[in-house]
Design an enzyme around this catalytic site. Structure first.
Site, mmCIF file in Angstrom:
data_model
loop_
_atom_site.group_PDB
_atom_site.id
_atom_site.type_symbol
_atom_site.label_atom_id
_atom_site.label_comp_id
_atom_site.label_asym_id
_atom_site.label_seq_id
_atom_site.Cartn_x
_atom_site.Cartn_y
_atom_site.Cartn_z
ATOM 1 N N ALA A 60 0.845 -1.102 0.118
ATOM 2 C CA ALA A 60 0.208 -0.153 -0.111
ATOM 3 C C ALA A 60 0.899 1.284 0.098
ATOM 4 O O ALA A 60 2.114 1.087 0.332
ATOM 5 C CB ALA A 60 -0.887 -0.007 1.320
ATOM 6 N N TYR A 125 -5.795 9.651 0.917
ATOM 7 C CA TYR A 125 -5.300 8.092 1.325
ATOM 8 C C TYR A 125 -6.903 7.443 1.575
ATOM 9 O O TYR A 125 -6.854 6.127 0.930
ATOM 10 C CB TYR A 125 -4.386 8.340 2.619
ATOM 11 C CG TYR A 125 -4.166 6.937 3.349
ATOM 12 C CD1 TYR A 125 -3.383 6.131 2.684
ATOM 13 C CD2 TYR A 125 -5.029 6.565 4.528
ATOM 14 C CE1 TYR A 125 -3.210 4.624 3.393
ATOM 15 C CE2 TYR A 125 -4.889 5.465 4.896
ATOM 16 C CZ TYR A 125 -4.051 4.360 4.375
ATOM 17 O OH TYR A 125 -3.987 3.041 5.015
ATOM 18 N N LYS A 129 -8.084 4.255 -0.616
ATOM 19 C CA LYS A 129 -8.237 2.896 -0.129
ATOM 20 C C LYS A 129 -9.567 2.343 -0.264
ATOM 21 O O LYS A 129 -9.761 1.243 -0.448
ATOM 22 C CB LYS A 129 -7.973 2.832 1.278
ATOM 23 C CG LYS A 129 -6.420 3.097 1.710
ATOM 24 C CD LYS A 129 -5.542 2.060 1.363
ATOM 25 C CE LYS A 129 -5.500 0.832 2.290
ATOM 26 N NZ LYS A 129 -4.748 -0.320 2.039
HETATM 27 N N1 LIG Z 1 0.107 1.560 9.552
HETATM 28 C C1 LIG Z 1 -1.276 1.967 10.089
HETATM 29 O O1 LIG Z 1 -1.571 2.323 11.066
HETATM 30 C C2 LIG Z 1 -2.360 1.512 9.150
HETATM 31 C C3 LIG Z 1 -3.690 1.582 9.576
HETATM 32 C C4 LIG Z 1 -4.659 1.269 8.782
HETATM 33 C C5 LIG Z 1 -4.536 0.322 7.573
HETATM 34 N N2 LIG Z 1 -3.424 0.122 7.233
HETATM 35 C C6 LIG Z 1 -3.182 -0.684 5.971
HETATM 36 O O2 LIG Z 1 -2.451 -1.731 6.548
HETATM 37 C C7 LIG Z 1 -1.612 -2.317 5.411
HETATM 38 C C8 LIG Z 1 -0.068 -2.371 5.519
HETATM 39 O O3 LIG Z 1 0.227 -1.432 6.296
HETATM 40 P P1 LIG Z 1 1.776 -1.210 6.742
HETATM 41 O O4 LIG Z 1 1.442 -0.323 7.949
HETATM 42 O O5 LIG Z 1 2.569 -2.607 6.998
HETATM 43 O O6 LIG Z 1 2.524 -0.464 6.253
HETATM 44 P P2 LIG Z 1 4.031 -0.444 5.471
HETATM 45 O O7 LIG Z 1 4.972 -1.038 6.481
HETATM 46 O O8 LIG Z 1 4.330 1.034 4.607
HETATM 47 O O9 LIG Z 1 3.819 -1.509 4.131
HETATM 48 C C9 LIG Z 1 3.566 -1.370 3.074
HETATM 49 C C10 LIG Z 1 4.494 -2.170 2.225
HETATM 50 O O10 LIG Z 1 4.070 -2.161 0.735
HETATM 51 C C11 LIG Z 1 5.097 -1.712 -0.177
HETATM 52 N N3 LIG Z 1 4.793 -1.150 -1.239
HETATM 53 C C12 LIG Z 1 4.351 0.221 -1.479
HETATM 54 N N4 LIG Z 1 4.208 0.508 -2.823
HETATM 55 C C13 LIG Z 1 4.328 -0.806 -3.373
HETATM 56 C C14 LIG Z 1 4.155 -1.325 -4.562
HETATM 57 N N5 LIG Z 1 3.893 -0.469 -5.739
HETATM 58 N N6 LIG Z 1 4.289 -2.595 -4.844
HETATM 59 C C15 LIG Z 1 4.643 -3.325 -3.971
HETATM 60 N N7 LIG Z 1 4.891 -2.995 -2.725
HETATM 61 C C16 LIG Z 1 4.857 -1.813 -2.531
HETATM 62 C C17 LIG Z 1 5.947 -0.810 0.875
HETATM 63 O O11 LIG Z 1 7.291 -0.952 0.188
HETATM 64 P P3 LIG Z 1 8.330 0.186 0.609
HETATM 65 O O12 LIG Z 1 8.418 0.404 1.930
HETATM 66 O O13 LIG Z 1 9.439 -0.088 -0.176
HETATM 67 O O14 LIG Z 1 7.647 1.538 -0.294
HETATM 68 C C18 LIG Z 1 5.909 -1.310 2.069
HETATM 69 O O15 LIG Z 1 6.679 -2.454 2.016
HETATM 70 C C19 LIG Z 1 -1.959 -1.402 4.360
HETATM 71 O O16 LIG Z 1 -2.862 -1.740 3.413
HETATM 72 C C20 LIG Z 1 -2.423 -0.157 5.124
HETATM 73 O O17 LIG Z 1 -3.163 0.727 4.193
HETATM 74 C C21 LIG Z 1 -2.174 0.598 7.911
#
Ligand SMILES: NC(=O)c1ccc[n+]([C@@H]2O[C@H](COP(=O)([O-])OP(=O)(O)OC[C@H]3O[C@@H](n4cnc5c(N)ncnc54)[C@H](OP(=O)(O)O)[C@@H]3O)[C@@H](O)[C@H]2O)c1
Length: 281
Positions: A60, A125, A129
């Site tokens: 994401a 954002y 989503k």
């Molecule tokens: N963090 C929160 O508080 C939160 C809250 C609600 C929902 N979410 C959702 O939870 C999910 C996981 O989030 P997370 O917190 O684990 O975030 P994260 O650590 O930023 O993980 C997202 C991953 O997606 C990768 N990514 C970005 N662009 C990409 C692409 N074009 N192709 C393939 N991979 C790509 C990123 O790689 P790079 O780092 O190399 O860019 C990163 O490894 C997401 O769907 C997010 O929207 C998160």
């Protein structure tokens, strides 16, 4: 069970891969360097070749403020790519678990949101989503959309990690009291996502840490209490700390669906997270 994980090097992706291994499944992890989800041909080829039973999309655009000035970039990953993944999964008869967010809500309800509540994102954002959710549903395959919130985990940058660093070097920090939600440990969320992957229920599920909603201020107090840090936590309002993207004021998620997995209290998730940080320190 063969489980393909996109965004596998991200904070949640790492825990999904770990949880799959612990469950005796065969995880097929694809970090961004191995599979860019905006490359439709690569996504179709990877899913067709891997022939997974299920896919968990952890890839994401998660830079909430950055999305305000690059809606096209955020939409390409959060919306368009989610649709491509969903169609490729459906073509391979693989179930898709799409991870979504509380930011699809405006935060004005004043009570926890359940799955049937009307969405009204306030940020780019959140809109991208929500578009991703619609694209997944429109693909017509077996899918679960898991909305979650306020994630913290050992494998990435997050609010708890930031506060632990600040609390160790400062006497006081100032944190907002007027945004409430449910902190969610990625380790616990990952287990719940596997439940959804193994199941058959269609549509949206709300998955957040159990217990009572808390403000970022209250969450910080509990982080410092559990970590044994004596740093003071001063209150402030969101208006006093403007950010490019508006945040929902009250976005706690609850589930009205009996088949939705329930997560342990967020305080337990925090304790587990702090233990894991000690082990890896
Ligand atoms: N963090 C929160 O508080 C939160 C809250 C609600 C929902 N979410 C959702 O939870 C999910 C996981 O989030 P997370 O917190 O684990 O975030 P994260 O650590 O930023 O993980 C997202 C991953 O997606 C990768 N990514 C970005 N662009 C990409 C692409 N074009 N192709 C393939 N991979 C790509 C990123 O790689 P790079 O780092 O190399 O860019 C990163 O490894 C997401 O769907 C997010 O929207 C998160």
């Amino acid at each position: 069970m063969r489980l393909l994980v996109t965004g596998a090097a991200g904070m949640l992706g790492q825990d999904v891969v770990r949880a799959a291994r612990a469950r005796g499944w065969e995880p097929l992890p694809f970090a961004r360097a191995e599979l860019d989800v905006t490359d439709a041909a690569a996504v179709e080829a990877a899913i067709a070749a891997a022939a997974p039973d299920a896919v968990v999309n952890c890839a994401a655009w998660t830079d909430v403020d950055g999305a305000e000035s690059d809606a096209a970039g955020a939409g390409a990953i959060n919306a368009t790519a989610a649709g491509v993944l969903a169609r490729a999964s459906a073509a391979a008869a693989a179930r898709l678990v799409q991870v979504s967010t509380d930011y699809v809500f405006d935060g004005e309800r004043g009570a926890p949101y359940v799955e049937s509540d009307a969405t009204a994102p306030r940020s780019v954002y959140g809109s991208t989503k929500l578009d991703g959710e619609h694209a997944v549903a429109a693909a017509g395959g077996s899918h679960a959309i898991a909305r979650t919130q306020w994630l913290f985990g050992a494998g990435g940058r997050n609010f708890a990690a930031t506060m632990l660093a600040l609390g160790a070097e400062r006497d006081e920090v100032t944190v907002v009291t007027d945004q409430l939600g449910l902190p969610t440990a990625t380790a616990a969320l990952a287990v719940a996502l596997l439940e959804l992957a193994a199941g058959e229920s269609q549509g949206v599920h709300h998955l957040a840490g159990g217990g009572e909603p808390v403000s970022w201020h209250g969450f910080t107090l509990e982080i410092f209490r559990q970590a044994g840090l004596s740093c003071r936590v001063l209150p402030c309002t969101t208006a006093a700390m403007p950010r490019p993207a508006p945040r929902p004021a009250f976005s706690a998620l609850a589930s009205e669906r009996p088949e939705t997995p329930r997560l342990p209290p967020w305080q337990d998730g925090l304790a587990h997270y702090l233990e894991r940080r000690k082990v890896h320190a």
